[in-house]
Design a protein around this motif. Structure first.
Motif, PDB file in Angstrom:
ATOM      1  N   GLU A 163      -4.013   4.783  -6.631  1.00  0.00           N
ATOM      2  CA  GLU A 163      -4.896   5.236  -5.550  1.00  0.00           C
ATOM      3  C   GLU A 163      -5.259   6.713  -5.716  1.00  0.00           C
ATOM      4  OE1 GLU A 163      -2.153   3.975  -2.002  1.00  0.00           O
ATOM      5  OE2 GLU A 163      -4.236   3.601  -1.453  1.00  0.00           O
TER       6      GLU A 163
ATOM      7  N   ASP B  84       0.840  -1.201   0.000  1.00  0.00           N
ATOM      8  CA  ASP B  84       0.000   0.000   0.000  1.00  0.00           C
ATOM      9  C   ASP B  84       0.877   1.254   0.000  1.00  0.00           C
ATOM     10  OD1 ASP B  84      -2.302   1.516   0.196  1.00  0.00           O
ATOM     11  OD2 ASP B  84      -2.957   0.643   2.089  1.00  0.00           O
ATOM     12  N   ASP B  85       0.344   2.354  -0.518  1.00  0.00           N
ATOM     13  CA  ASP B  85       1.021   3.666  -0.486  1.00  0.00           C
ATOM     14  C   ASP B  85       2.424   3.574  -1.081  1.00  0.00           C
ATOM     15  OD1 ASP B  85      -1.251   4.174   0.968  1.00  0.00           O
ATOM     16  OD2 ASP B  85      -0.238   4.571   2.853  1.00  0.00           O
TER      17      ASP B  85
HETATM   18 MG    MG Z   1      -3.085   3.563   0.324  1.00  0.00          MG
END
Ligand code: MG
Ligand code: C2E
Ligand code: MG
Ligand code: MG
Length: 284
Positions: A241, A185-186
């Motif tokens: 995202e 993630d990220d």
């Molecule tokens: Mg994220």
């Protein structure tokens, strides 16, 4: 400083002064309120999972979703995770909460079986503190006993990997042994290290929103291109995202990014509304 109030406390004797700022006081009050709220919220059903679609860029079809936690305060309304997750991590409340999240996500996947939503993948976020939970693997094992295991995905941020790497790697390998899918993630924020990609069997890279915000910017385009290329080379899926408009989506399409998540399709929604969105139409 006008903020600072100085109190001579009668109770504590002549030479004791209490210094504090109004702001600090407010923060402490909020913290106490949240802590109190959280401690009863599990039993009282004030935690909810919201679901945000993951969209296939080529077909515009919803192919999955991410579960994002919300705390609904009977008085103050909806509280986003940025306000309380760090607190729950501080006092280890994230451990029972994390178990509830896994169980709730599993119930959701189960309820979608034999419906038009049966092919959807569902991702949950796991906090670094949950790695201390001896029940984490048994809880996940229990969960996948009830559902199609590759429907459940785990999202980890790079910050989770920054401490106790070897211990965490052992646990991450157990996730994979269970058959769960794994997302980073990220991606691109924090201390991005290519060695994470080498050592950890991720299935998906999620490009952080900060690279998507200014996609008309040449430099940001290069970063996104690079990440898509890395994903392609390593045979990983790639999700952008925080996509909020058509222009961003057009860039991503040209860059051959596979999936996106973002307000352009939908904000995270309560289960019923997410189901309605899925049944109603594809995203744009
Ligand atoms: Mg994220
Ligand atoms: P995340 O996992 O990176 O989740 C994506 C965040 O970006 C979500 O915020 C989502 O609502 C937001 N977002 C998605 N698309 C857009 C967009 O187009 N524009 C904007 N401005 N924002 C967008 P949210 O739900 O507030 O969650 C924030 C963070 O809190 C998550 O970041 C995750 O790190 C953490 N979190 C959320 N739910 C959970 C959970 O169940 N467990 C744990 N451990 N952490 C969670
Ligand atoms: Mg996430
Ligand atoms: Mg984030």
């Amino acid at each position: 400083n006008a903020d600072i109030a100085m109190y001579k406390s009668k109770d504590l004797g002549k030479n004791n002064f209490h210094f504090f700022t109004e702001k600090l006081n407010d923060e402490i009050q909020e913290k106490i309120h949240l802590q109190r709220l959280m401690s009863s919220a599990l039993e009282e059903g004030h935690f909810h999972l919201y679901y945000q679609p993951k969209v296939d860029i080529k077909s515009n079809k919803i192919v999955g979703c991410e579960a994002l936690i919300r705390l609904i305060d009977p008085i103050h309304g909806l509280i986003p995770p940025d306000k309380f997750i760090y607190l729950a991590e501080e006092n280890n409340f994230i451990i029972p909460l994390g178990e509830w999240i896994i169980e709730e996500a599993t119930r959701q996947l189960k309820s979608w079986e034999n419906t038009p939503l049966q092919d959807l993948r569902l991702a949950i976020n796991i906090s670094g503190v949950q790695f201390k939970d001896k029940q984490l693997i048994p809880t996940l094992q229990d969960a996948i006993g009830k559902i199609d295991k590759n429907k459940l995905e785990i999202e980890l941020t790079e910050s989770v990997l920054m401490t106790d790497f070897d211990d965490k790697l052992d646990i991450i390998k157990k996730f994979k042994d269970l058959g769960l899918r794994l997302s980073l993630d990220d991606f691109g924020t924090g201390y991005s290290s290519l060695s994470y990609l080498k050592k950890i069997p991720f299935d998906t890279l999620k490009i952080d929103k900060s690279f998507i915000d200014d996609l008309q910017n040449k430099k940001d385009q290069s970063f996104v291109n690079m990440i898509v290329t890395i994903a392609d080379e390593l045979e990983l899926d790639v999700v952008a995202e925080g996509v909020e408009n058509k222009e961003q989506l057009e860039y991503l399409k040209r860059m051959k990014c596979e999936q996106y998540q973002g307000y352009y399709c939908s904000k995270p929604l309560p289960a019923k509304e997410f189901e309605a969105l899925f049944l109603d139409h594809t995203c744009h």
